[in-house]
Design a protein around this motif. Structure first.
Motif, PDB file in Angstrom:
ATOM      1  N   LYS A  53      95.121  40.235  17.080  1.00  0.00           N
ATOM      2  CA  LYS A  53      93.980  40.742  17.844  1.00  0.00           C
ATOM      3  C   LYS A  53      92.891  39.705  18.027  1.00  0.00           C
ATOM      4  N   THR A  54      93.133  38.504  17.509  1.00  0.00           N
ATOM      5  CA  THR A  54      92.110  37.468  17.609  1.00  0.00           C
ATOM      6  C   THR A  54      92.232  36.702  18.906  1.00  0.00           C
ATOM      7  N   ARG A  55      91.147  36.064  19.284  1.00  0.00           N
ATOM      8  CA  ARG A  55      91.151  35.254  20.512  1.00  0.00           C
ATOM      9  C   ARG A  55      92.104  34.073  20.407  1.00  0.00           C
ATOM     10  N   ILE A  56      92.168  33.443  19.236  1.00  0.00           N
ATOM     11  CA  ILE A  56      93.050  32.282  19.054  1.00  0.00           C
ATOM     12  C   ILE A  56      94.500  32.655  19.323  1.00  0.00           C
ATOM     13  N   PHE A  57      94.924  33.828  18.818  1.00  0.00           N
ATOM     14  CA  PHE A  57      96.306  34.265  19.029  1.00  0.00           C
ATOM     15  C   PHE A  57      96.622  34.395  20.519  1.00  0.00           C
ATOM     16  N   TRP A  58      95.754  35.056  21.259  1.00  0.00           N
ATOM     17  CA  TRP A  58      96.042  35.306  22.677  1.00  0.00           C
ATOM     18  C   TRP A  58      95.968  34.026  23.506  1.00  0.00           C
ATOM     19  N   LEU A  59      95.076  33.110  23.164  1.00  0.00           N
ATOM     20  CA  LEU A  59      95.048  31.832  23.873  1.00  0.00           C
ATOM     21  C   LEU A  59      96.340  31.050  23.620  1.00  0.00           C
ATOM     22  N   SER A  60      96.801  31.045  22.375  1.00  0.00           N
ATOM     23  CA  SER A  60      98.047  30.347  22.050  1.00  0.00           C
ATOM     24  C   SER A  60      99.232  30.997  22.749  1.00  0.00           C
ATOM     25  N   TYR A  61      99.230  32.318  22.772  1.00  0.00           N
ATOM     26  CA  TYR A  61     100.339  33.050  23.417  1.00  0.00           C
ATOM     27  C   TYR A  61     100.403  32.733  24.908  1.00  0.00           C
ATOM     28  N   LEU A  62      99.265  32.756  25.573  1.00  0.00           N
ATOM     29  CA  LEU A  62      99.246  32.470  27.012  1.00  0.00           C
ATOM     30  C   LEU A  62      99.661  31.030  27.301  1.00  0.00           C
ATOM     31  N   ASN A  63      99.238  30.093  26.463  1.00  0.00           N
ATOM     32  CA  ASN A  63      99.642  28.697  26.649  1.00  0.00           C
ATOM     33  C   ASN A  63     101.155  28.537  26.503  1.00  0.00           C
ATOM     34  N   LEU A  64     101.740  29.244  25.552  1.00  0.00           N
ATOM     35  CA  LEU A  64     103.187  29.189  25.365  1.00  0.00           C
ATOM     36  C   LEU A  64     103.920  29.755  26.577  1.00  0.00           C
ATOM     37  N   ILE A  65     103.432  30.858  27.108  1.00  0.00           N
ATOM     38  CA  ILE A  65     104.051  31.453  28.302  1.00  0.00           C
ATOM     39  C   ILE A  65     103.979  30.496  29.482  1.00  0.00           C
ATOM     40  N   PHE A  66     102.825  29.877  29.687  1.00  0.00           N
ATOM     41  CA  PHE A  66     102.675  28.930  30.793  1.00  0.00           C
ATOM     42  C   PHE A  66     103.621  27.740  30.616  1.00  0.00           C
ATOM     43  N   PHE A  67     103.765  27.242  29.378  1.00  0.00           N
ATOM     44  CA  PHE A  67     104.644  26.099  29.113  1.00  0.00           C
ATOM     45  C   PHE A  67     106.108  26.442  29.411  1.00  0.00           C
ATOM     46  N   LEU A  68     106.559  27.586  28.904  1.00  0.00           N
ATOM     47  CA  LEU A  68     107.952  27.992  29.119  1.00  0.00           C
ATOM     48  C   LEU A  68     108.234  28.231  30.602  1.00  0.00           C
ATOM     49  N   THR A  69     107.299  28.855  31.293  1.00  0.00           N
ATOM     50  CA  THR A  69     107.485  29.103  32.727  1.00  0.00           C
ATOM     51  C   THR A  69     107.595  27.790  33.502  1.00  0.00           C
ATOM     52  N   SER A  70     106.730  26.832  33.192  1.00  0.00           N
ATOM     53  CA  SER A  70     106.760  25.527  33.871  1.00  0.00           C
ATOM     54  C   SER A  70     108.068  24.796  33.590  1.00  0.00           C
ATOM     55  N   THR A  71     108.538  24.871  32.340  1.00  0.00           N
ATOM     56  CA  THR A  71     109.792  24.197  31.979  1.00  0.00           C
ATOM     57  C   THR A  71     110.972  24.784  32.735  1.00  0.00           C
ATOM     58  N   ILE A  72     111.030  26.122  32.818  1.00  0.00           N
ATOM     59  CA  ILE A  72     112.129  26.785  33.530  1.00  0.00           C
ATOM     60  C   ILE A  72     112.110  26.427  35.007  1.00  0.00           C
ATOM     61  N   LEU A  73     110.939  26.430  35.611  1.00  0.00           N
ATOM     62  CA  LEU A  73     110.831  26.084  37.034  1.00  0.00           C
ATOM     63  C   LEU A  73     111.237  24.636  37.287  1.00  0.00           C
TER      64      LEU A  73
END
Length: 304
Positions: A53-73
């Motif tokens: 529920k912390t801000r750090i967790f959600w920022l890290s999660y979103l960065n991971l999603i963006f990284f994986l999406t960019s790699t797949i593309l």
């Protein structure tokens, strides 16, 4: 050693006085006993907040999603895009070293193979009966009389040969003192194919030469040539496919040997070879060992 409560006090340094007072006042009013909660209790309650529920967790999660999406593309774009390969570099990669790749544009070109079995007699001069025209065409194709070119010692070394063990062009030829005669292999292969062709017309080409039948050297040459052509074909191992079809004048499915094929630019090679070959090589070529230098390396037997 500092008291334990002193450490806690240090943590709270920097808290605005007004905020501290207000919090203490509100806590006092809301407490049923009127007692103010201890600071250690407040810290323990705050530390129980789940990490997800912390801000750090959600920022890290979103960065991971963006990284994986960019790699797949990126991977999908690379897989879907054709890889552009320089044809000349591809030829080099599938061949032994030869200076010809840097001298001649051998970029493969689409060519229609004439694979007809039933064809007009004049469909190709190379299919023709023995004649001056047919012989000239084959001799030109095999670079007869201009089959030898010259290379430097470093070219021999790059190709895997020790220059000290090979015939060097004499200075009397006028090409300097560091030139070595070599042949381009394909022209010798065509020479051998032509020898097999002539054997098909033995009476025309050899009967007058061998009144009592061919000698052993003649048959050695024929066997050598047949074997050379066979090895060339198996070495290159063309894997183009040949389909079959029903045809009007045959009772069974017949192969369509006249296929489209990508071939090295042989015309460019012939033109370059003619331009760079030693002129009158058969006249100046040594006819015996009288011209052999005293320090020449001599291979045993027939050099085999």
């Amino acid at each position: 050693m500092a008291p334990r409560n002193q450490e806690l006090k240090d943590v709270e340094v920097g808290e605005p006085l007004l905020a501290s007072s207000s919090f203490s006042s509100r806590s006092s009013e809301s407490s049923p006993t009127g007692r103010q909660p201890c600071h250690a209790c407040i810290l323990r309650d705050t530390s129980k907040t789940p990490f997800y529920k912390t801000r750090i967790f959600w920022l890290s999660y979103l960065n991971l999603i963006f990284f994986l999406t960019s790699t797949i593309l990126l991977v999908r774009s690379r897989v879907g895009s054709p890889i552009v390969v320089d044809p000349r570099e591809a030829l080099k990669a599938t061949s032994g070293y030869s200076p010809i790749f840097d001298e001649v544009d051998l970029t493969p070109v689409w060519t229609t193979v004439d694979g007809r079995l039933h064809s007009p007699a004049n469909s190709s001069v190379f299919r023709g009966q023995p004649s001056a025209e047919t012989d000239k065409a084959w001799d030109d194709l095999a670079a007869e009389a201009y089959e030898v070119i010259l290379v430097d010692a470093d070219v021999l070394e790059r190709a895997g040969y020790n220059p000290a063990h090979y015939f060097k062009a004499p200075a009397s030829w006028g090409y300097g003192d560091d030139k070595f005669p070599v042949q381009i292999d394909v022209f010798h292969q065509i020479h051998c194919l032509n020898a097999v062709r002539k054997q098909m017309y033995y009476q025309h080409y050899y009967a007058s030469e061998f009144t009592n039948g061919p000698d052993e050297m003649h048959w050695m040459h024929q066997r050598h040539c047949l074997h050379m052509v066979m090895q060339s074909l198996t070495c290159n191992a063309n894997v183009d496919i040949v389909p079959h079809r029903w045809v009007e004048n045959d009772g069974v499915p017949f192969a369509q040997f006249s296929i489209e094929r990508k071939c090295r630019n042989f015309d460019n090679l012939r033109q370059w070879n003619q331009k760079n070959a030693i002129k009158d090589v058969r006249e100046i070529w040594p006819h015996n060992k009288d011209a052999m230098p005293a320090d020449a390396f001599v291979w045993p037997a027939f050099g085999e």
